[in-house]
Design a protein around this motif. Structure first.
Motif, short mmCIF file in Angstrom:
data_model
loop_
_atom_site.label_atom_id
_atom_site.label_comp_id
_atom_site.label_asym_id
_atom_site.label_seq_id
_atom_site.Cartn_x
_atom_site.Cartn_y
_atom_site.Cartn_z
N LEU A 102 8.91 -11.29 -13.43
CA LEU A 102 8.93 -12.35 -12.42
C LEU A 102 9.63 -11.90 -11.14
O LEU A 102 9.19 -12.22 -10.03
CB LEU A 102 9.61 -13.60 -12.98
N ALA A 103 10.70 -11.13 -11.28
CA ALA A 103 11.41 -10.61 -10.10
C ALA A 103 10.49 -9.69 -9.30
O ALA A 103 10.47 -9.74 -8.06
CB ALA A 103 12.68 -9.88 -10.53
N ARG A 104 9.71 -8.88 -9.99
CA ARG A 104 8.78 -7.98 -9.29
C ARG A 104 7.68 -8.77 -8.59
O ARG A 104 7.27 -8.44 -7.47
CB ARG A 104 8.18 -6.97 -10.26
N TYR A 105 7.19 -9.84 -9.24
CA TYR A 105 6.19 -10.69 -8.58
C TYR A 105 6.78 -11.33 -7.33
O TYR A 105 6.14 -11.43 -6.29
CB TYR A 105 5.68 -11.79 -9.51
N SER A 106 8.02 -11.78 -7.44
CA SER A 106 8.68 -12.42 -6.31
C SER A 106 8.83 -11.44 -5.14
O SER A 106 8.58 -11.78 -3.99
CB SER A 106 10.06 -12.94 -6.74
N THR A 107 9.24 -10.23 -5.46
CA THR A 107 9.36 -9.19 -4.43
C THR A 107 8.01 -8.90 -3.78
O THR A 107 7.91 -8.82 -2.55
CB THR A 107 9.94 -7.89 -5.04
N ARG A 108 6.99 -8.79 -4.61
CA ARG A 108 5.64 -8.53 -4.09
C ARG A 108 5.17 -9.66 -3.19
O ARG A 108 4.61 -9.42 -2.13
CB ARG A 108 4.68 -8.32 -5.26
N LEU A 109 5.41 -10.90 -3.61
CA LEU A 109 5.02 -12.05 -2.81
C LEU A 109 5.74 -12.04 -1.46
O LEU A 109 5.12 -12.30 -0.42
CB LEU A 109 5.32 -13.34 -3.58
N SER A 110 7.02 -11.72 -1.45
CA SER A 110 7.77 -11.64 -0.20
C SER A 110 7.19 -10.58 0.72
O SER A 110 7.07 -10.79 1.94
CB SER A 110 9.24 -11.32 -0.48
N GLU A 111 6.81 -9.44 0.17
CA GLU A 111 6.23 -8.37 0.97
C GLU A 111 4.90 -8.80 1.58
O GLU A 111 4.63 -8.52 2.75
CB GLU A 111 6.03 -7.12 0.11
N VAL A 112 4.10 -9.49 0.79
CA VAL A 112 2.80 -9.96 1.29
C VAL A 112 3.00 -11.00 2.38
O VAL A 112 2.33 -10.98 3.41
CB VAL A 112 1.94 -10.54 0.13
N GLU A 113 3.93 -11.91 2.17
CA GLU A 113 4.20 -12.95 3.18
C GLU A 113 4.70 -12.35 4.48
O GLU A 113 4.36 -12.83 5.54
CB GLU A 113 5.20 -13.97 2.62
N GLU A 114 5.51 -11.28 4.40
CA GLU A 114 5.99 -10.62 5.61
C GLU A 114 4.84 -10.01 6.40
O GLU A 114 4.83 -10.03 7.63
CB GLU A 114 7.00 -9.52 5.25
N LYS A 115 3.87 -9.45 5.70
CA LYS A 115 2.71 -8.84 6.37
C LYS A 115 1.85 -9.89 7.05
O LYS A 115 1.25 -9.62 8.08
CB LYS A 115 1.87 -8.05 5.37
N VAL A 116 1.79 -11.09 6.46
CA VAL A 116 0.97 -12.17 7.01
C VAL A 116 1.61 -12.73 8.27
O VAL A 116 0.92 -13.11 9.22
CB VAL A 116 0.74 -13.29 5.96
N ASP A 117 2.92 -12.78 8.28
CA ASP A 117 3.64 -13.34 9.44
C ASP A 117 3.58 -12.43 10.59
O ASP A 117 3.18 -11.91 11.31
CB ASP A 117 5.10 -13.62 9.11
#
Length: 117
Positions: A102-117
């Motif tokens: 779950l921590a790895r998914y959370s990190t991945r989601l944060s990285e994806v969100e940063e790219k979108v912004d």
């Protein structure tokens, strides 16, 4: 991901303690290996669920991706299942494994969100 958190919570509630005579299989995947495999399997399933709900071609692609993930992690479905069965009987370790996934998914989601912004 909410379903995974629910599964872990319910599992933890019903698994009060580890069985005292649990024997690890000879080819047990380490906790780190289990984390990596479960993470990749979850990504494969999420990709399928997110795009195709009942598409048989997509289902076949997911099956192929799962087999590829096992090859990539130098394991087999049988070895993974034996290891998973072992960890299911070790609830504290299984919770640690899923917490890291779950921590790895959370990190991945944060990285994806940063790219979108």
């Amino acid at each position: 991901m909410n379903k995974l958190v629910l599964f872990i919570s319910v599992f933890f509630l019903f698994s009060c303690s580890a069985e005292p005579d649990v024997t690890a299989p000879d080819n047990l995947l380490s906790k780190e290996q289990m984390i990596a495999v479960l993470y990749d399997l979850g990504l494969a399933e999420a990709a399928y669920r997110g795009r195709h709900h009942k598409d048989t071609l997509a289902e076949e692609k997911v099956r192929q991706r799962v087999l590829y993930n096992f090859e990539e992690h130098k394991t087999t479905k049988k070895q993974f299942e034996a290891s998973y069965d072992y960890y299911m009987k070790q609830p504290e370790m299984l919770v640690e494994i899923y917490n890291e996934v779950l921590a790895r998914y959370s990190t991945r989601l944060s990285e994806v969100e940063e790219k979108v912004d």
